[in-house]
Design an enzyme around this catalytic site. Structure first.
Site, short mmCIF file in Angstrom:
data_model
loop_
_atom_site.label_atom_id
_atom_site.label_comp_id
_atom_site.label_asym_id
_atom_site.label_seq_id
_atom_site.Cartn_x
_atom_site.Cartn_y
_atom_site.Cartn_z
N ILE A 61 23.49 24.69 44.48
CA ILE A 61 22.78 25.00 43.23
C ILE A 61 22.95 23.89 42.18
CG2 ILE A 61 22.76 27.53 43.51
CD1 ILE A 61 25.12 27.57 41.42
N THR A 126 31.05 39.04 36.03
CA THR A 126 32.19 39.87 36.43
C THR A 126 32.88 40.46 35.21
OG1 THR A 126 34.46 39.67 37.26
CG2 THR A 126 33.44 37.65 36.59
N ASP A 127 33.53 41.58 35.40
CA ASP A 127 34.29 42.18 34.29
C ASP A 127 35.51 41.32 33.92
OD1 ASP A 127 35.88 42.69 36.54
OD2 ASP A 127 36.20 44.80 36.10
N GLU A 128 35.87 40.37 34.81
CA GLU A 128 37.07 39.55 34.55
C GLU A 128 36.88 38.65 33.33
OE1 GLU A 128 39.11 38.00 37.97
OE2 GLU A 128 38.20 39.49 39.27
N TYR A 151 39.00 30.88 37.28
CA TYR A 151 37.80 31.56 37.79
C TYR A 151 37.07 32.30 36.68
CZ TYR A 151 35.09 35.47 39.69
OH TYR A 151 34.09 36.40 39.92
N SER A 152 37.79 33.18 35.95
CA SER A 152 37.09 33.99 34.95
C SER A 152 36.63 33.14 33.78
CB SER A 152 37.95 35.17 34.49
OG SER A 152 39.21 34.74 34.04
N LYS A 155 33.35 31.71 34.85
CA LYS A 155 32.29 32.74 34.83
C LYS A 155 31.90 33.05 33.38
CE LYS A 155 30.72 34.79 37.85
NZ LYS A 155 29.53 34.51 38.70
N LYS A 190 40.31 38.50 49.86
CA LYS A 190 40.37 39.47 48.78
C LYS A 190 41.20 40.66 49.22
CE LYS A 190 37.50 36.89 46.45
NZ LYS A 190 36.08 36.81 46.69
N LEU A 191 41.73 41.40 48.25
CA LEU A 191 42.75 42.41 48.55
C LEU A 191 42.40 43.34 49.73
CD1 LEU A 191 45.49 43.78 47.55
CD2 LEU A 191 44.00 45.47 46.49
N PRO A 206 51.02 41.25 51.76
CA PRO A 206 51.62 40.66 50.55
C PRO A 206 51.08 41.30 49.28
CG PRO A 206 49.92 39.20 51.41
CD PRO A 206 49.97 40.37 52.34
N ARG A 215 42.76 47.81 39.28
CA ARG A 215 41.38 47.34 39.35
C ARG A 215 40.48 48.58 39.44
NH1 ARG A 215 43.81 43.66 37.84
NH2 ARG A 215 43.81 41.48 38.54
N ARG A 274 51.06 36.64 41.01
CA ARG A 274 50.04 35.63 40.73
C ARG A 274 50.24 35.13 39.29
NH1 ARG A 274 44.08 38.01 40.96
NH2 ARG A 274 44.06 37.35 43.12
P1 NAD Z 1 31.58 35.10 47.90
O1 NAD Z 1 32.65 34.11 47.64
O2 NAD Z 1 31.71 36.05 49.04
O3 NAD Z 1 30.19 34.35 48.11
C1 NAD Z 1 29.78 33.26 47.33
C2 NAD Z 1 28.58 32.60 48.02
O4 NAD Z 1 28.14 31.52 47.19
C3 NAD Z 1 28.93 32.01 49.39
O5 NAD Z 1 27.91 32.34 50.32
C4 NAD Z 1 28.95 30.51 49.14
O6 NAD Z 1 28.59 29.74 50.27
C5 NAD Z 1 27.92 30.38 48.02
N1 NAD Z 1 28.13 29.18 47.19
C6 NAD Z 1 29.30 28.74 46.66
N2 NAD Z 1 29.08 27.58 45.98
C7 NAD Z 1 27.75 27.32 46.08
C8 NAD Z 1 26.91 26.29 45.57
N3 NAD Z 1 27.42 25.28 44.83
N4 NAD Z 1 25.60 26.33 45.85
C9 NAD Z 1 25.08 27.32 46.61
N5 NAD Z 1 25.82 28.33 47.13
C10 NAD Z 1 27.14 28.32 46.85
O7 NAD Z 1 31.39 35.87 46.52
P2 NAD Z 1 31.01 37.40 46.24
O8 NAD Z 1 32.22 38.21 46.24
O9 NAD Z 1 29.85 37.77 47.11
O10 NAD Z 1 30.52 37.27 44.73
C11 NAD Z 1 29.15 36.99 44.42
C12 NAD Z 1 29.00 36.91 42.92
O11 NAD Z 1 29.40 38.15 42.32
C13 NAD Z 1 29.87 35.85 42.25
O12 NAD Z 1 29.12 35.23 41.24
C14 NAD Z 1 31.04 36.61 41.68
O13 NAD Z 1 31.55 35.97 40.53
C15 NAD Z 1 30.38 37.93 41.33
N6 NAD Z 1 31.26 39.12 41.35
C16 NAD Z 1 32.04 39.39 42.44
C17 NAD Z 1 32.84 40.54 42.46
C18 NAD Z 1 33.68 40.89 43.65
O14 NAD Z 1 34.46 41.86 43.58
N7 NAD Z 1 33.58 40.20 44.77
C19 NAD Z 1 32.83 41.40 41.35
C20 NAD Z 1 32.02 41.10 40.26
C21 NAD Z 1 31.22 39.96 40.28
P1 TYD Z 2 41.50 40.14 44.45
O1 TYD Z 2 40.87 40.85 45.59
O2 TYD Z 2 41.89 38.72 44.62
O3 TYD Z 2 40.50 40.32 43.21
P2 TYD Z 2 40.70 39.95 41.65
O4 TYD Z 2 41.90 39.13 41.48
O5 TYD Z 2 39.44 39.17 41.36
O6 TYD Z 2 40.76 41.26 40.94
O7 TYD Z 2 42.79 40.94 43.99
C1 TYD Z 2 42.72 42.30 43.62
C2 TYD Z 2 44.10 42.71 43.17
O8 TYD Z 2 44.99 42.67 44.28
C3 TYD Z 2 44.70 41.78 42.13
O9 TYD Z 2 45.47 42.56 41.21
C4 TYD Z 2 45.62 40.87 42.93
C5 TYD Z 2 46.08 41.78 44.06
N1 TYD Z 2 46.37 41.11 45.34
C6 TYD Z 2 47.60 41.31 45.98
O10 TYD Z 2 48.47 42.05 45.47
N2 TYD Z 2 47.82 40.69 47.17
C7 TYD Z 2 46.90 39.87 47.75
O11 TYD Z 2 47.17 39.31 48.83
C8 TYD Z 2 45.64 39.68 47.09
C9 TYD Z 2 44.59 38.79 47.69
C10 TYD Z 2 45.43 40.33 45.89
#
Ligand code: NAD
Ligand code: TYD
Length: 337
Positions: A61, A126-128, A151-152, A155, A190-191, A206, A215, A274
């Site tokens: 992008i 994201t809410d973060e 990250y946040s 965003k 992710k968790l 872990p 969360r 963390r």
């Molecule tokens: P993800 O990491 O699973 O997927 C991200 C995708 O973006 C991947 O397919 C990756 O290849 C693509 N990508 C990364 N950099 C790119 C670039 N420069 N150009 C084109 N494509 C690129 O993420 P997700 O969990 O599916 O999250 C999607 C969106 O939702 C994100 O913007 C994230 O901030 C937001 N979001 C996620 C959560 C959550 O709990 N996962 C919650 C709220 C908001």
């Molecule tokens: P995560 O899935 O990384 O989402 P976010 O940090 O964006 O909320 O983590 C969710 C919660 O779980 C967060 O409080 C961190 C915790 N966590 C662990 O305790 N152990 C782990 O191995 C991971 C990946 C997350």
């Protein structure tokens, strides 16, 4: 026919969204632009590969020429931007790529939305961005932004740019801010997927700090439904929070996963916290409820069981991901703490 550019559509939420839309909207055409980073996986989209209303471009992008070319060639009228680096832990290890994709990439897309006079630009946030809550209160759309991780912060920067493009250039933007998602195809860093897979492999689980960080969990399909509604009925210039009013401390989820899989709690290992770990997130849903009449359909109990079952049934999906580079990355991060 609507021609929607979905960015980051090969990731967890983006791929669920594409399938959700193609199942329900016969006059929506989806063009997916994804860089296929470690988190992007075309296997997530195998079921729609041959759908005439779906097309994939591999690319970044941040590449303005490519973005402009796709918008013009595919007659794009709408952008839904999911593309992001999405993992807090990785942003702590190295933030550069987060700034490139999440901030600069978003700006490239906003510029294109302005120059091509698109009908809608939807920023998936994201809410973060709101930071961390104490024991009481919830995030509303007017809660000040106070991001705590790279990250946040990236965003939140993207949200501010999106806001600025609405006010300065009248780009018809909307921002959605959702809480933590879970469901099929979530990358096992992710968790929830990490804990399921480690438990299935009888590896240690872990848990950061005291495990009492909270969360607010939503099933990915509910998130997709809310985005669909906001895309068609949301108001330009607005922010909409999305969540499922389902707050839970991490340790409770980890124990629930172990219990469902009939694995022993001795697999739990409390590890170093963390850095800068946000204590609690909670979403106030009143705006989307009153304005658009939306509420989540899935209960946590049913949807978490469905999610665990999905990981049991789709071992080949995550085995492919958890071999090779991913393992060395994960071991490095885990050993460091
Ligand atoms: P993800 O990491 O699973 O997927 C991200 C995708 O973006 C991947 O397919 C990756 O290849 C693509 N990508 C990364 N950099 C790119 C670039 N420069 N150009 C084109 N494509 C690129 O993420 P997700 O969990 O599916 O999250 C999607 C969106 O939702 C994100 O913007 C994230 O901030 C937001 N979001 C996620 C959560 C959550 O709990 N996962 C919650 C709220 C908001
Ligand atoms: P995560 O899935 O990384 O989402 P976010 O940090 O964006 O909320 O983590 C969710 C919660 O779980 C967060 O409080 C961190 C915790 N966590 C662990 O305790 N152990 C782990 O191995 C991971 C990946 C997350």
């Amino acid at each position: 026919m609507k021609n929607i550019l979905v960015t980051g559509g090969a990731g967890f939420i983006g791929s669920n969204f594409i399938k959700y839309i193609l199942d329900r909207e016969k006059d929506f055409r989806i063009v997916n632009l994804d860089k296929l980073t470690y988190a992007g996986n075309l296997r997530n989209l195998q079921s729609v590969e041959d759908n005439p209303n779906y097309k994939f471009y591999k690319g970044d992008i941040c590449n303005k020429e490519l973005v402009d070319y796709i918008i013009s060639k595919e007659k794009i009228d709408t952008i839904v931007n999911f593309a992001a680096e999405s993992h807090v832990d990785r942003s702590i290890l190295s933030s550069n790529v987060f700034i490139n994709t999440n901030v600069i990439g978003t700006n490239v897309l906003l510029e294109a939305a302005k120059n091509f006079k698109l009908e809608r630009y939807l920023q998936i946030s994201t809410d973060e961005v709101y930071g961390s809550l104490g024991a009481n209160g919830k995030f509303s759309e007017t809660t000040p932004l106070s991001p705590n991780s790279p990250y946040s912060a990236s965003k939140a920067s993207a949200d501010l740019l999106t806001h600025a493009y609405f006010h300065t250039y009248n780009v018809p933007t909307i921002i959605t801010r959702c809480s933590n998602n879970y469901g099929p195809y979530q990358f096992p860093e992710k968790l929830i997927p990490l804990m399921i897979i480690n438990a299935l492999n009888e590896k240690s689980l872990p848990v950061y700090g005291d495990g009492m960080n909270v969360r607010d969990w939503i099933y990915v399909e509910d998130h997709c439904e809310a985005i669909h509604l906001i895309l068609t009925e949301g108001r330009s210039g607005e922010v909409y929070n999305i969540g499922a009013s389902n707050e839970m401390p991490n340790i409770k989820i980890v124990k629930l996963i172990l219990s469902y899989l009939r694995k022993d709690e001795s697999l739990i290992t409390f590890v170093k916290d963390r850095p800068g770990h946000d204590r609690r997130y909670a979403i106030d849903l009143s705006k989307i409820k009153t304005e658009l009449g939306w509420k989540p359909k899935h209960s946590f109990e049913g949807a978490i069981h469905k999610t665990i079952d999905w990981y049991i049934e789709n071992k080949s999906w995550w085995e492919e991901i958890t071999s090779g580079d991913y393992q060395s990355y994960y071991r490095k991060w885990y050993i460091e703490r």
